[in-house]
Design a protein around this motif. Structure first.
Motif, mmCIF file in Angstrom:
data_model
loop_
_atom_site.group_PDB
_atom_site.id
_atom_site.type_symbol
_atom_site.label_atom_id
_atom_site.label_comp_id
_atom_site.label_asym_id
_atom_site.label_seq_id
_atom_site.Cartn_x
_atom_site.Cartn_y
_atom_site.Cartn_z
ATOM 1 N N SER A 129 -9.324 21.078 11.938
ATOM 2 C CA SER A 129 -8.384 20.548 10.844
ATOM 3 C C SER A 129 -7.744 21.455 10.273
ATOM 4 C CB SER A 129 -9.473 19.786 9.901
ATOM 5 O OG SER A 129 -10.258 20.616 9.206
ATOM 6 N N ARG A 130 -6.600 21.031 9.608
ATOM 7 C CA ARG A 130 -5.948 21.912 8.748
ATOM 8 C C ARG A 130 -5.428 21.234 7.375
ATOM 9 N NH1 ARG A 130 -1.713 20.569 12.114
ATOM 10 N NH2 ARG A 130 0.276 19.966 10.788
ATOM 11 N N LYS A 131 -5.712 21.977 6.141
ATOM 12 C CA LYS A 131 -5.155 21.198 5.097
ATOM 13 C C LYS A 131 -3.740 21.644 4.414
ATOM 14 C CE LYS A 131 -10.108 20.893 3.466
ATOM 15 N NZ LYS A 131 -10.311 19.525 3.646
ATOM 16 N N GLU A 132 -3.109 20.516 4.096
ATOM 17 C CA GLU A 132 -1.665 20.744 3.332
ATOM 18 C C GLU A 132 -2.044 20.174 1.889
ATOM 19 O OE1 GLU A 132 1.613 19.644 5.689
ATOM 20 O OE2 GLU A 132 0.927 20.879 7.283
ATOM 21 N N LYS A 133 -1.218 20.847 0.993
ATOM 22 C CA LYS A 133 -1.407 20.470 -0.411
ATOM 23 C C LYS A 133 0.118 19.951 -0.796
ATOM 24 C CE LYS A 133 -5.397 22.655 -1.668
ATOM 25 N NZ LYS A 133 -6.424 22.553 -2.650
ATOM 26 N N SER A 134 0.088 19.109 -1.821
ATOM 27 C CA SER A 134 1.094 18.528 -2.323
ATOM 28 C C SER A 134 0.854 18.252 -4.037
ATOM 29 C CB SER A 134 1.958 17.314 -1.798
ATOM 30 O OG SER A 134 2.902 16.893 -2.363
ATOM 31 N N GLU A 135 1.729 18.733 -4.895
ATOM 32 C CA GLU A 135 1.537 18.199 -6.324
ATOM 33 C C GLU A 135 1.633 16.799 -6.389
ATOM 34 O OE1 GLU A 135 2.592 20.955 -9.625
ATOM 35 O OE2 GLU A 135 3.786 21.823 -8.121
ATOM 36 N N LEU A 136 2.859 16.361 -5.961
ATOM 37 C CA LEU A 136 3.149 14.926 -6.150
ATOM 38 C C LEU A 136 3.765 14.328 -4.675
ATOM 39 C CD1 LEU A 136 2.834 12.999 -8.407
ATOM 40 C CD2 LEU A 136 5.076 13.207 -8.849
ATOM 41 N N VAL A 137 3.019 13.223 -4.258
ATOM 42 C CA VAL A 137 3.518 12.767 -3.133
ATOM 43 C C VAL A 137 3.564 11.300 -3.083
ATOM 44 C CG1 VAL A 137 1.458 13.032 -1.938
ATOM 45 C CG2 VAL A 137 3.533 13.102 -0.503
ATOM 46 N N PHE A 138 4.752 10.629 -2.350
ATOM 47 C CA PHE A 138 4.712 9.162 -1.988
ATOM 48 C C PHE A 138 4.228 9.124 -0.698
ATOM 49 C CE2 PHE A 138 7.317 6.109 0.188
ATOM 50 C CZ PHE A 138 7.096 5.060 -0.443
ATOM 51 N N VAL A 139 3.322 8.137 -0.371
ATOM 52 C CA VAL A 139 2.912 7.698 1.038
ATOM 53 C C VAL A 139 3.304 6.525 1.314
ATOM 54 C CG1 VAL A 139 0.888 7.602 2.563
ATOM 55 C CG2 VAL A 139 0.880 9.127 0.839
ATOM 56 N N ARG A 140 4.049 6.375 2.243
ATOM 57 C CA ARG A 140 4.701 4.813 2.885
ATOM 58 C C ARG A 140 3.325 4.128 3.282
ATOM 59 N NH1 ARG A 140 9.426 2.543 4.169
ATOM 60 N NH2 ARG A 140 9.055 0.960 5.583
ATOM 61 N N GLY A 141 3.322 2.940 2.841
ATOM 62 C CA GLY A 141 2.334 2.038 2.942
ATOM 63 C C GLY A 141 1.908 1.692 4.591
ATOM 64 N N CYS A 157 0.887 -1.121 -0.069
ATOM 65 C CA CYS A 157 0.044 -0.120 -0.026
ATOM 66 C C CYS A 157 0.859 1.405 0.006
ATOM 67 C CB CYS A 157 -0.968 -0.020 1.217
ATOM 68 S SG CYS A 157 -2.095 -1.180 1.005
ATOM 69 N N ASN A 158 2.223 1.145 -0.590
ATOM 70 C CA ASN A 158 2.830 2.437 -0.659
ATOM 71 C C ASN A 158 2.169 3.013 -2.003
ATOM 72 O OD1 ASN A 158 5.062 2.094 0.952
ATOM 73 N ND2 ASN A 158 5.809 0.659 -0.406
ATOM 74 N N ILE A 159 1.928 4.226 -1.856
ATOM 75 C CA ILE A 159 1.212 4.943 -3.069
ATOM 76 C C ILE A 159 1.901 6.518 -3.461
ATOM 77 C CG2 ILE A 159 -1.105 3.938 -2.372
ATOM 78 C CD1 ILE A 159 -1.916 6.200 -0.781
ATOM 79 N N VAL A 160 1.445 6.389 -4.652
ATOM 80 C CA VAL A 160 1.869 7.964 -5.194
ATOM 81 C C VAL A 160 0.403 8.599 -5.681
ATOM 82 C CG1 VAL A 160 2.954 9.181 -6.820
ATOM 83 C CG2 VAL A 160 4.197 7.221 -5.868
ATOM 84 N N LEU A 161 0.240 9.816 -5.076
ATOM 85 C CA LEU A 161 -0.879 10.626 -5.296
ATOM 86 C C LEU A 161 -0.521 11.846 -5.754
ATOM 87 C CD1 LEU A 161 -3.082 10.285 -1.944
ATOM 88 C CD2 LEU A 161 -3.223 8.958 -4.158
ATOM 89 N N GLY A 162 -1.244 12.361 -7.079
ATOM 90 C CA GLY A 162 -1.116 13.315 -7.544
ATOM 91 C C GLY A 162 -2.093 14.518 -7.230
ATOM 92 N N ASP A 163 -1.560 15.844 -7.040
ATOM 93 C CA ASP A 163 -2.496 16.963 -6.692
ATOM 94 C C ASP A 163 -3.284 16.450 -5.441
ATOM 95 O OD1 ASP A 163 -1.890 18.896 -8.537
ATOM 96 O OD2 ASP A 163 -3.045 17.846 -9.940
ATOM 97 N N ALA A 164 -2.333 16.303 -4.575
ATOM 98 C CA ALA A 164 -3.070 15.669 -2.925
ATOM 99 C C ALA A 164 -3.391 16.733 -2.198
ATOM 100 C CB ALA A 164 -2.076 14.717 -2.501
ATOM 101 N N THR A 165 -4.556 16.751 -1.651
ATOM 102 C CA THR A 165 -4.759 17.682 -0.395
ATOM 103 C C THR A 165 -4.957 16.573 0.969
ATOM 104 O OG1 THR A 165 -6.181 18.620 -1.706
ATOM 105 C CG2 THR A 165 -6.499 19.021 0.624
#
Lengths: 97, 96, 78
Positions: free
Chosen positions: A68-80, A45-53
């Motif tokens: 709650s607070r929000k953070e954006k990322s254009e491209l992010v790898f999330v460890r499973g 379940c390692n994933i790469v997301l584009g235009d992530a919030t």
């Protein structure tokens, strides 16, 4: 012969495969959620997301309300290992805030 | 091995304990342990990083790695994911 | 402990309850009520028409939801 069920979703990770190039909603450890377009995943379940919030929920001292607070990322790898659950973002209904 | 193969070019990363470390990815292994060069951190927030130029980070402590979208071909990534899913499907099905 | 469950009988249990109504509880207290559509050896799970609950409070509904196996405390068939 394979029955119709095993073609569409014979194992759980197939659901994630079907979400490739779609907007997904991921619940993460540490009171975090993330939505974004799924570009890659593997069996951990390692994933790469584009235009992530990312939405981070937290309590402020002296207050009962969850903020709650929000953070954006254009491209992010999330460890499973921080992934808890994954769903197609278009198929979620909120019943309660 | 998909992500191991993928991480050969990239930058910019965030640790699980909310420490953010930015650097150039120099090296990566199968556990996604990484070595970063040209390390930059918020020195006001984390003064113990002030003299650190390069760093090795154990993969298991990483939460996110932020990437430069210009250095990634997302179509290629999606194809690679499908291929890896094909290769490993059927391995771990229980009771079928 | 007269009848120790074999791994065969646990996996039979898992295949027996696919397509039936289950409750999945996670280590962090979240509960999912839904129809089990598939499960693998890591206890990764896909639920259909599931409701996310904390205690007795309903949070969200999902048409289809993937749950990563390491977070699963138990699966109860209803």
């Amino acid at each position: 012969m394979v029955d119709e069920k095993s073609v569409s979703a014979s194992e759980p990770l197939d659901l994630i495969r079907l979400c490739l190039d779609e907007q997904i909603f991921v619940k993460l450890r540490g009171n975090r959620e993330m939505t974004g377009k799924l570009h890659a995943y593997d069996s951990h379940c390692n994933i790469v997301l584009g235009d992530a919030t990312e939405t981070i929920y937290y309590l402020e001292s002296g207050s009962e309300d969850v903020k709650s607070r929000k953070e954006k990322s254009e491209l992010v790898f999330v460890r499973g290992d921080s992934v808890m659950s994954i769903a197609d973002a278009s198929n979620i209904g909120k019943t309660n805030a | 091995m998909l992500f191991f193969s993928f991480f050969k070019t990239l930058v910019d990363q965030e640790l699980k304990n909310d420490v953010k470390i930015t650097g150039t990815l120099r090296s990566i292994d199968q556990y996604l342990n990484i070595k970063l060069d040209n390390v930059q951190t918020d020195v006001a927030k984390y003064p113990h990083f002030v003299a650190v130029r390069s760093v090795f980070i154990r993969g298991s402590t990483i939460r996110y790695i932020h990437l430069n979208p210009n250095s990634v071909d997302t179509n290629l990534l999606q194809d690679a994911s499908r291929r890896e899913a094909m290769a490993s499907s059927g391995d771990k099905i229980v009771g079928r | 402990m007269s009848a120790v469950p074999t791994s065969a009988s646990t996996s039979n249990f898992l295949s027996d309850i696919t397509n039936s109504s289950v409750i999945v509880k996670l280590n962090n207290g979240f509960e999912y009520h839904g129809v089990l559509s598939s499960i693998d050896g890591f206890m990764n799970i896909v639920l259909e028409n599931s409701i996310e609950m904390v205690g007795s409070k309903e949070i969200r509904k999902y048409n289809e939801l993937f749950v990563r196996g390491n977070n699963v405390m138990y699966i109860a068939s209803q």
